[in-house]
Scaffold this active site. Sequence first.
Site: not given
Ligand code: NI
Length: 174
Positions: A51, A94-95
């Site tokens: 991420q 979720c970010l």
């Molecule tokens: Ni996530």
Amino acid sequence: MALLPILVAPDPRLKKVSSPVGQVNDDLRRLIDDMFETLYEAPGIGLAAPQVGVLQRVVVVDVTPEGSTRQPHALINPELAWVSGQDDSYNEGCLSLPEHYANVVRPAEIRVSYLNRDGQQQCLEAKGLLATCVQHEIDHLDGILFVDRISALKRNMILRKLLKAKKQGNLATA
Ligand code: NI
């Protein structure tokens, strides 16, 4: 320590399978520290290295509510060693999919083996929110987002909205 930019879906890097960490060294520990700083700043309860654009099998998790004593978990090369037959459903976010949520069904209890930040083999047993969060983060290491575990209809709706927001410049795309 440094804040790291978080990738927002749709982004091809979020769909890649991350590589196992070969050596737990100071560079990796710095990455973990930066990931925790980024997680707490967001704020979120879990963050996986892909991420932040690093395709290595590292996740950081802390599901304690804001204001309570922190309980950080850094999991290197995490692997699910056991999952319960019983499932649980959580409204996940979720970010990398900001402002979108959906119910996701996963095993209610898990046992996960991993290396800690000193390179030692560890085992963590988890249930409830922690179990869900660890499974969500391990999914990231395999290029799986929570929207991949819901209906195609809802997934496409969320991804279209995110793409539109990106094009309008409403979301940081890192
Ligand atoms: Ni996530």
